[in-house]
Write an enzyme that holds these catalytic residues in place. Structure first.
Site, mmCIF file in Angstrom:
data_model
loop_
_atom_site.group_PDB
_atom_site.id
_atom_site.type_symbol
_atom_site.label_atom_id
_atom_site.label_comp_id
_atom_site.label_asym_id
_atom_site.label_seq_id
_atom_site.Cartn_x
_atom_site.Cartn_y
_atom_site.Cartn_z
ATOM 1 N N ASP A 281 0.823 -1.214 0.000
ATOM 2 C CA ASP A 281 0.000 0.000 0.000
ATOM 3 C C ASP A 281 0.860 1.267 0.000
ATOM 4 O O ASP A 281 1.877 1.340 0.713
ATOM 5 C CB ASP A 281 -0.866 -0.040 1.276
ATOM 6 C CG ASP A 281 -1.828 1.122 1.360
ATOM 7 O OD1 ASP A 281 -2.654 1.262 0.453
ATOM 8 O OD2 ASP A 281 -1.742 1.900 2.333
ATOM 9 N N GLU A 323 1.053 -0.248 -5.051
ATOM 10 C CA GLU A 323 -0.070 0.684 -5.149
ATOM 11 C C GLU A 323 0.536 2.088 -5.244
ATOM 12 O O GLU A 323 0.969 2.654 -4.250
ATOM 13 C CB GLU A 323 -1.000 0.590 -3.941
ATOM 14 C CG GLU A 323 -2.311 1.327 -4.190
ATOM 15 C CD GLU A 323 -2.533 2.553 -3.310
ATOM 16 O OE1 GLU A 323 -3.435 3.348 -3.646
ATOM 17 O OE2 GLU A 323 -1.832 2.739 -2.314
ATOM 18 N N ASP A 393 -10.980 3.154 -3.885
ATOM 19 C CA ASP A 393 -10.601 4.556 -3.729
ATOM 20 C C ASP A 393 -11.340 5.420 -4.744
ATOM 21 O O ASP A 393 -12.036 4.923 -5.625
ATOM 22 C CB ASP A 393 -9.087 4.706 -3.882
ATOM 23 C CG ASP A 393 -8.350 4.276 -2.613
ATOM 24 O OD1 ASP A 393 -8.928 4.424 -1.516
ATOM 25 O OD2 ASP A 393 -7.213 3.800 -2.726
ATOM 26 N N ARG A 517 -15.910 7.860 -0.114
ATOM 27 C CA ARG A 517 -15.491 6.662 -0.846
ATOM 28 C C ARG A 517 -16.354 5.458 -0.437
ATOM 29 O O ARG A 517 -16.431 4.469 -1.158
ATOM 30 C CB ARG A 517 -14.010 6.351 -0.562
ATOM 31 C CG ARG A 517 -13.054 7.339 -1.204
ATOM 32 C CD ARG A 517 -11.612 7.029 -0.845
ATOM 33 N NE ARG A 517 -11.386 7.119 0.590
ATOM 34 C CZ ARG A 517 -10.223 6.800 1.178
ATOM 35 N NH1 ARG A 517 -9.215 6.372 0.452
ATOM 36 N NH2 ARG A 517 -10.075 6.909 2.485
HETATM 37 C C1 GLC Z 1 -4.049 3.575 -0.131
HETATM 38 C C2 GLC Z 1 -5.418 2.956 0.011
HETATM 39 C C3 GLC Z 1 -6.377 3.986 0.524
HETATM 40 C C4 GLC Z 1 -5.889 4.513 1.847
HETATM 41 C C5 GLC Z 1 -4.449 4.993 1.753
HETATM 42 C C6 GLC Z 1 -3.863 5.178 3.089
HETATM 43 O O1 GLC Z 1 -4.025 4.565 -1.067
HETATM 44 O O2 GLC Z 1 -5.836 2.447 -1.225
HETATM 45 O O3 GLC Z 1 -7.675 3.474 0.649
HETATM 46 O O4 GLC Z 1 -6.702 5.559 2.264
HETATM 47 O O5 GLC Z 1 -3.620 4.038 1.106
HETATM 48 O O6 GLC Z 1 -3.569 3.937 3.664
#
Ligand code: GLC
Length: 643
Positions: A281, A323, A393, A517
């Site tokens: 993440d 991500e 998201d 979201r």
């Molecule tokens: C990533 C996740 C998101 C979250 C962020 C902070 O972007 O997809 O949902 O708010 O990380 O952890």
């Protein structure tokens, strides 16, 4: 150090940690990666006087985790080492869901495996399910314990059972690893709050506002409305913690090698429960540097490369997803570049494609789509995109401004148009989304909404006009069909396959109302899903369309990521057309992005090698031109091959 020094160091480290010489597999994997590991580790931590201590600890951890790896998973590792291309297959289709919203808990989720099979999805991404605070958990992205499942969802044993059930069905499991921050309720944060220096050193903790203020000069805000600023005062400590996301998500300090090692332990722990894919993440944020926006720093890439090299030694069957929701040119860097091409993450989200799909639908034109993709560098072999319309998201409008300008488009006006269009403010728009995090200072705004609501189903169902419902279904299937044929692993968000619209009830709930979201993370009601079995219902039409696409995708080798893609100019700007080719097989993807009739010259098929009769494999019928024109109805999508 030269190669001989490397070998000597390796031999002495193996002695120090008592690795048995007979442990050939571990030694050979480590041997292959040793120079890379060492280089990366010393690049990151070489300035310290205890580097060698931590490096020895790293090798010890690799060995221990290797020994802990269950036999069944080791056999999978060996298979995937021989066939790393498994990820590129046209057979993979991902499905993402929140366990509680989809099934209740992990045990009940097991009974949904037949549903996954019916639809044809096989890479099941369970959204964060590790222990987190009841409130203040950012949809599970604020983890308070990486070794325990959130009790209301089940236990680690349930994960292991699910993983092995999925394996038996030739399916795969994806889990999240939140690497950039922990919840402020995590033990490390708790002990930091209680004043333990060792734990404060795992985060960015400051006595006063001096350094935070320097950072604030160049740090953007991720959630400007709900979490302005990037630092939070913690009264119990009397100090400031860096909190780039929410004020309860403390950023981890990766300049401390202990942080890296602890997170690596968590990674191996999840891998050993049976995860095939781990989603790292928020990786762009892993390294902070004063005077910059602290995203995509070179060190963040080294950390990802180090995670990758370590998994290749311990659990090479596990793939890593980055991500990285950042500018398109930065996203591809998470695959690794230059001599590290292919040595970073195995998959990343095709954030640009996501935006371009929505752009194409709003404008009804292919120009922006084609231009923006032209400047995107290639992906290394054995790595692949995740192609998607939307996830849990918001949809951010991350175009490259230069690309828009080169088309004579003003980037901020265009973004404004997109936000207005998808929030339904634009006159005549079919969409009903919500604006997410509109920042009055910068003018930035993002979009929330389910795929069905954004493609017009919500409005159409409210007015009840049959043609509008038909159009909305076509748009939804059109975008999903493009994501499935473009190249990469397509993702379906749970509920989209039966046309779930926005869940506005979440806006009344205390824990969710500040974050819209949640409207596009719907709670699945299985009585509505059952309607997929009743011919002619909206659910049945969408489900049937999706299922067919998945089936045809799996039968089409040209849709694997190994296949080439070539865009074709049909002369009609409403038509998006590309050819996917593998060896001597071709499939042409032809889409009408607009609500008007488009047309193409059938000679196009001959020029691209599709001679003789051509059929649309989605509709299962021959395409018959009238004279020298083939009419393409509004929002039609064809997957065309030779008859
Ligand atoms: C990533 C996740 C998101 C979250 C962020 C902070 O972007 O997809 O949902 O708010 O990380 O952890």
């Amino acid at each position: 150090m030269d190669a001989k020094d490397d070998q000597r160091l390796l031999a002495s480290l193996l002695d120090t940690i008592h690795v048995k010489r007979g442990n050939a597999e571990f030694c050979s994997r480590l041997g292959v990666r040793f120079s890379a590991l060492q280089k990366l580790f010393f690049l990151l931590y070489g300035q310290r006087n205890d580097t060698l201590y931590w490096y020895t600890e790293l090798i010890r951890l690799l060995h221990k985790s290797y020994l802990q790896r269950p036999t069944e998973l080791r056999n999978i590792d060996r298979r995937r080492e021989r066939h790393p291309e498994w990820l590129l297959s046209e057979h993979l289709v991902s499905y993402m869901l929140y366990v509680d919203r989809f099934a209740g808990d992990l045990v009940k989720l097991q009974s949904k495996i037949p549903y996954f099979k019916e639809l044809g999805v096989n890479l099941i991404h369970l959204m964060p399910l590790l222990r987190c605070p009841q409130r203040d958990n950012d949809g599970g992205y604020a983890v308070s314990n990486y070794r325990e499942v959130e009790p209301r969802l089940g236990t680690m044993q349930d994960i292991r059972s699910l993983a092995s059930m999925l394996r038996r069905e030739k399916m795969f499991l994806q889990l999240d690893l939140v690497v950039n921050h922990t919840s402020d309720q995590h033990e490390w944060a708790r002990r930091a709050r209680e004043g333990e220096k060792e734990y404060q050193d795992m985060y960015f903790i400051y006595d006063d506002r001096t350094i935070p203020e320097c950072f604030e000069e160049s740090l953007p805000e991720v959630f400007p409305l709900t979490a302005p600023g990037n630092f939070t005062y913690v009264p119990q400590m009397g100090k400031w913690a860096m909190t780039v996301f929410h004020n309860y998500q403390w950023d981890l300090n990766y300049t401390n090698p202990r942080v890296f090692l602890e997170m690596l332990k968590n990674l191996f722990f999840l891998a050993n429960q049976g995860a095939d894919v781990l989603r790292l993440d928020a990786v762009p944020y892993l390294w902070k540097r004063l005077g910059t926006h602290s995203q995509n720093q070179q060190e963040a890439h080294w950390i990802c490369q180090l995670f990758h090299a370590c998994t290749r030694v311990v659990c090479p069957g596990v793939s890593l997803v980055a991500e990285a929701v950042v500018e398109p040119k930065e996203v591809v860097r998470y695959f690794g570049e230059g001599e590290n091409k292919g040595a970073e993450c195995d998959m990343t989200y095709h954030v640009l494609l996501m935006v371009l799909l929505w752009d194409a639908l709003a404008t009804g034109e292919n120009a922006v789509f084609l231009r923006c993709l032209q400047s995107l560098p290639d992906v290394p072999s054995h790595a692949t995109w995740l192609t998607y319309l939307r996830c849990h998201d918001d949809i951010g409008l991350g175009y490259d401004d230069e690309d828009l300008r080169s088309l004579g488009i003003d980037p901020s006006l265009h973004r404004r148009y997109m936000v207005d269009f998808y929030s339904g403010r634009y006159p005549g728009s079919f969409a009903s989304g919500k604006i997410f995090m509109e920042n009055p200072r910068t003018g930035d705004a993002r979009i929330s909404g389910t795929a069905a609501s954004l493609t017009g189903l919500e409005k159409a169902l409210t007015t009840g006009v049959t043609e509008d419902v038909d159009r909305a279904i076509q748009r939804l299937l059109l975008l999903y069909g493009l994501a499935m044929s473009f190249g990469g692993v397509p993702i379906i968000y749970a509920g989209d396959e039966v046309g779930y619209c926005n869940d506005y009830a979440s806006l009344d709930e205390e824990a969710e109302k500040a974050d819209n979201r949640w409207i596009h993370r719907p709670r699945i009601r299985w009585d509505t899903v059952e309607r997929r079995k009743v011919a002619g219902t909206v659910e049945e039409r969408i489900f049937r369309g999706m299922r067919r696409m998945i089936r045809v995708r799996k039968e089409t080798g040209e849709f694997s990521f190994r296949a080439r893609r070539r865009f074709i100019d049909t002369g009609d700007s409403r038509i998006l057309c590309f050819l996917r080719s593998l060896e001597r097989r071709h499939t042409m993807v032809l889409a009408n992005l607009s609500d008007t009739f488009g047309k193409v010259d059938p000679l196009l098929f001959h020029w691209t090698g599709l001679t003789g009769k051509v059929v649309d494999r989605l509709g299962g019928r021959e395409l018959l031109p009238v004279g020298n024109t083939l009419i393409i109805p509004p929002y039609a999508l064809y997957w065309i091959t030779r008859s």
